[in-house]
Design an enzyme around this catalytic site. Structure first.
Site, PDB file in Angstrom:
ATOM      1  N   ALA A 141      -7.891  -4.752   6.106  1.00  0.00           N
ATOM      2  CA  ALA A 141      -8.743  -4.308   5.003  1.00  0.00           C
ATOM      3  C   ALA A 141     -10.207  -4.257   5.445  1.00  0.00           C
ATOM      4  CB  ALA A 141      -8.587  -5.247   3.809  1.00  0.00           C
ATOM      5  N   ALA A 142     -10.655  -5.280   6.195  1.00  0.00           N
ATOM      6  CA  ALA A 142     -12.057  -5.325   6.623  1.00  0.00           C
ATOM      7  C   ALA A 142     -12.385  -4.130   7.522  1.00  0.00           C
ATOM      8  CB  ALA A 142     -12.343  -6.644   7.340  1.00  0.00           C
ATOM      9  N   ASP A 151      -6.703  -7.110  -1.061  1.00  0.00           N
ATOM     10  CA  ASP A 151      -7.453  -7.303   0.186  1.00  0.00           C
ATOM     11  C   ASP A 151      -8.654  -6.364   0.265  1.00  0.00           C
ATOM     12  OD1 ASP A 151      -5.105  -8.726   0.664  1.00  0.00           O
ATOM     13  OD2 ASP A 151      -5.166  -8.303   2.809  1.00  0.00           O
ATOM     14  N   LEU A 195      -5.765 -13.009   7.389  1.00  0.00           N
ATOM     15  CA  LEU A 195      -7.168 -13.080   6.982  1.00  0.00           C
ATOM     16  C   LEU A 195      -7.734 -11.692   6.663  1.00  0.00           C
ATOM     17  CD1 LEU A 195      -8.623 -15.812   9.410  1.00  0.00           C
ATOM     18  CD2 LEU A 195      -7.582 -16.099   7.146  1.00  0.00           C
ATOM     19  N   LEU A 225      -6.193 -10.696  14.283  1.00  0.00           N
ATOM     20  CA  LEU A 225      -5.367  -9.571  13.812  1.00  0.00           C
ATOM     21  C   LEU A 225      -4.017 -10.030  13.267  1.00  0.00           C
ATOM     22  CD1 LEU A 225      -7.323  -8.074  15.899  1.00  0.00           C
ATOM     23  CD2 LEU A 225      -5.408  -6.539  16.250  1.00  0.00           C
TER      24      LEU A 225
HETATM   25  N1  LIG Z   1     -10.453  -5.250  15.406  1.00  0.00           N
HETATM   26  C1  LIG Z   1      -9.505  -4.332  15.148  1.00  0.00           C
HETATM   27  N2  LIG Z   1      -9.476  -3.147  15.801  1.00  0.00           N
HETATM   28  C2  LIG Z   1      -8.533  -2.241  15.517  1.00  0.00           C
HETATM   29  N3  LIG Z   1      -7.554  -2.423  14.609  1.00  0.00           N
HETATM   30  C3  LIG Z   1      -7.534  -3.558  13.936  1.00  0.00           C
HETATM   31  C4  LIG Z   1      -8.502  -4.579  14.163  1.00  0.00           C
HETATM   32  N4  LIG Z   1      -8.240  -5.629  13.354  1.00  0.00           N
HETATM   33  C5  LIG Z   1      -7.131  -5.270  12.648  1.00  0.00           C
HETATM   34  N5  LIG Z   1      -6.702  -4.046  12.984  1.00  0.00           N
HETATM   35  C6  LIG Z   1      -5.511  -3.373  12.459  1.00  0.00           C
HETATM   36  O1  LIG Z   1      -4.968  -4.160  11.406  1.00  0.00           O
HETATM   37  C7  LIG Z   1      -3.645  -4.632  11.751  1.00  0.00           C
HETATM   38  C8  LIG Z   1      -3.395  -6.008  11.162  1.00  0.00           C
HETATM   39  O2  LIG Z   1      -3.287  -5.872   9.763  1.00  0.00           O
HETATM   40  P1  LIG Z   1      -2.254  -6.714   8.900  1.00  0.00           P
HETATM   41  O3  LIG Z   1      -0.903  -6.684   9.535  1.00  0.00           O
HETATM   42  O4  LIG Z   1      -2.380  -6.224   7.508  1.00  0.00           O
HETATM   43  O5  LIG Z   1      -2.786  -8.204   9.019  1.00  0.00           O
HETATM   44  P2  LIG Z   1      -4.163  -8.823   8.506  1.00  0.00           P
HETATM   45  O6  LIG Z   1      -4.765  -7.829   7.586  1.00  0.00           O
HETATM   46  O7  LIG Z   1      -3.757 -10.085   7.821  1.00  0.00           O
HETATM   47  O8  LIG Z   1      -4.995  -9.137   9.698  1.00  0.00           O
HETATM   48  C9  LIG Z   1      -3.643  -4.609  13.259  1.00  0.00           C
HETATM   49  O9  LIG Z   1      -2.328  -4.521  13.775  1.00  0.00           O
HETATM   50  C10 LIG Z   1      -4.446  -3.346  13.536  1.00  0.00           C
HETATM   51  O10 LIG Z   1      -3.656  -2.197  13.321  1.00  0.00           O
HETATM   52  C1  LIG Z   2       1.326  -9.666   1.282  1.00  0.00           C
HETATM   53  C2  LIG Z   2       0.090  -9.037   0.649  1.00  0.00           C
HETATM   54  O1  LIG Z   2       0.019  -9.465  -0.716  1.00  0.00           O
HETATM   55  C3  LIG Z   2      -1.199  -9.499   1.348  1.00  0.00           C
HETATM   56  C4  LIG Z   2      -1.283  -9.166   2.809  1.00  0.00           C
HETATM   57  O2  LIG Z   2      -2.446  -9.742   3.398  1.00  0.00           O
HETATM   58  P1  LIG Z   2      -2.718  -9.657   4.968  1.00  0.00           P
HETATM   59  O3  LIG Z   2      -2.747  -8.210   5.329  1.00  0.00           O
HETATM   60  O4  LIG Z   2      -1.603 -10.389   5.640  1.00  0.00           O
HETATM   61  O5  LIG Z   2      -4.042 -10.306   5.170  1.00  0.00           O
HETATM   62  C5  LIG Z   2       0.248  -7.517   0.687  1.00  0.00           C
HETATM   63  C6  LIG Z   2      -0.717  -6.756  -0.207  1.00  0.00           C
HETATM   64  O6  LIG Z   2      -1.252  -7.325  -1.167  1.00  0.00           O
HETATM   65  O7  LIG Z   2      -0.901  -5.554   0.035  1.00  0.00           O
HETATM   66 MG   LIG Z   3      -3.773  -6.648   6.123  1.00  0.00          MG
END
Ligand SMILES: Nc1ncnc2c1ncn2[C@@H]1O[C@H](COP(=O)(O)OP(=O)(O)O)[C@@H](O)[C@H]1O
Ligand SMILES: C[C@@](O)(CCOP(=O)(O)O)CC(=O)O
Ligand SMILES: [Mg+2]
Length: 328
Positions: free
Chosen positions: A121-122, A164, A117, A113
């Site tokens: 979005a996933a 993403d 990565l 999280l």
């Molecule tokens: N397995 C999960 N279950 C619930 N929420 C999730 C999960 N994985 C990610 N999230 C949500 O996405 C957030 C992380 O997103 P972000 O800050 O954009 O980082 P990234 O997309 O790089 O992992 C978490 O704080 C949570 O709110």
């Molecule tokens: C910093 C950014 O370019 C990518 C963010 O990626 P991640 O949620 O940290 O995996 C923000 C965006 O494109 O919305």
């Molecule tokens: Mg993200």
């Protein structure tokens, strides 16, 4: 019961700058979020987020009620997660014209999280796909991507790119520039290695920091544009199958991201460990602040060097995932 999954991603080039209309190239990787959805008889939403954990507890929450989560997880973490899942459910209700649809949902994920990565979005992509199918609506991956983008945009306070969510929905390597999104066919075989410091960055805060620098200094705005130039060169290198040029440009991109203040000591330590081990290139991926780096190395040297690097919690090889969102 309906189950969908969607992959995470690494950025070869262009994160942050993509928010301001420069191009970016993310690549989906074989690590997925899975969302299971079951319709309820009422209009409530119950979410079990098994990976939103501290010390192995499971968090459960219901939206629309005043129920507090059942363990002591930091409130902003739960609020953000509720934002993503609620947003996804709203999109599915809209698609199916079923404003009162209620669901039990389980979210599980192999994607760390907040580590760059693309876990957010996933989760959103898989949740929209599963909830829409549970309501008998099949969306194309492009439609899922568009709706997932709207959710990320809202949760990230109006500052998000389509990169993403498009990458997670479509799979493979993609190119995103503003509203133009396309898959890149025929990418060379990229020996991706990921290093993870065990930490996370706050995407909304990091994006806001870059925006503030860009507003304050013309040279910061130029730095964002320079990232766009690196990406365009990087696309040429990919088209020419020139993997060592791709690596060189990843190094340059990391320097520019670092100038914009989004790297960290542990990310820099992992980037340098990879380069010293002979990686063709290494950079942070995603929002930065903490989390993951991505390097290119077909030998085991980078993975081994990272596993001995203080500040690196784990290192693994990442395979390009050509498949995006899918029914499980
Ligand atoms: N397995 C999960 N279950 C619930 N929420 C999730 C999960 N994985 C990610 N999230 C949500 O996405 C957030 C992380 O997103 P972000 O800050 O954009 O980082 P990234 O997309 O790089 O992992 C978490 O704080 C949570 O709110
Ligand atoms: C910093 C950014 O370019 C990518 C963010 O990626 P991640 O949620 O940290 O995996 C923000 C965006 O494109 O919305
Ligand atoms: Mg993200």
């Amino acid at each position: 019961m309906t189950v969908s999954s969607a992959p995470g991603k690494v950025y070869l080039f262009g994160e942050h700058a993509v928010v301001y209309g420069e191009p970016a190239v993310p690549c989906a990787i074989e690590r997925r979020a899975r969302v299971t959805v079951e319709s309820r008889d009422d209009d409530r939403l119950r979410v079990e987020a098994r990976d939103l954990t501290l010390d192995g507890f499971t968090v459960e929450y219901s939206s629309g009620a005043s129920d507090a989560p059942d363990v002591n997880v930091p409130t902003p973490l739960v609020e953000a997660a509720m934002g993503y899942v609620d947003g996804a459910v709203e999109q599915a209700r809209d698609v199916a014209d079923a404003p009162d649809a209620g669901f039990d949902m389980v979210v599980e994920s192999d994607i760390p999280l907040g580590a760059g990565l693309g876990s957010s979005a996933a989760v959103v992509v898989a949740a929209i796909d599963a909830a829409a199918r549970e309501l008998d609506c099949d969306l194309t991956p492009e439609e899922v991507a568009d709706r997932a983008y709207r959710v990320e945009h809202e949760v990230q306070d109006g500052q998000a790119s389509r990169a993403d969510t498009f990458c997670s929905a479509m799979g493979g390597a993609v190119r995103v520039e503003g509203d133009d999104c396309a898959r890149i066919e025929d990418v060379p075989n990229l020996p991706l290695v990921v290093g993870y410091d065990g930490g996370a960055g706050d995407t909304g805060e990091l994006v806001a920091g870059v925006r503030a620098l860009r507003d304050e200094y013309a040279f910061a705005a130029d730095t964002v544009e320079a990232i766009g130039d690196v990406v365009r060169e990087g696309e040429d290198a990919l088209a020419e199958d020139d993997v060592s040029a791709v690596g060189k440009l990843m190094n340059f991109d990391h320097g520019l991201l670092s100038a914009l203040g989004v790297s960290s000591r542990s990310l820099d330590a992992m980037v340098w460990a990879a380069r010293e081990a002979g990686a063709l290139g290494a950079k942070l991926t995603g929002a930065g602040g903490g989390g993951c780096i991505v390097a290119l190395d077909e030998t085991p040297a980078t993975e081994t060097a990272l596993s001995y690097t203080p500040g690196c919690e784990s290192a693994f090889r990442a395979e390009l995932d050509r498949e995006g969102v899918r029914a499980e």
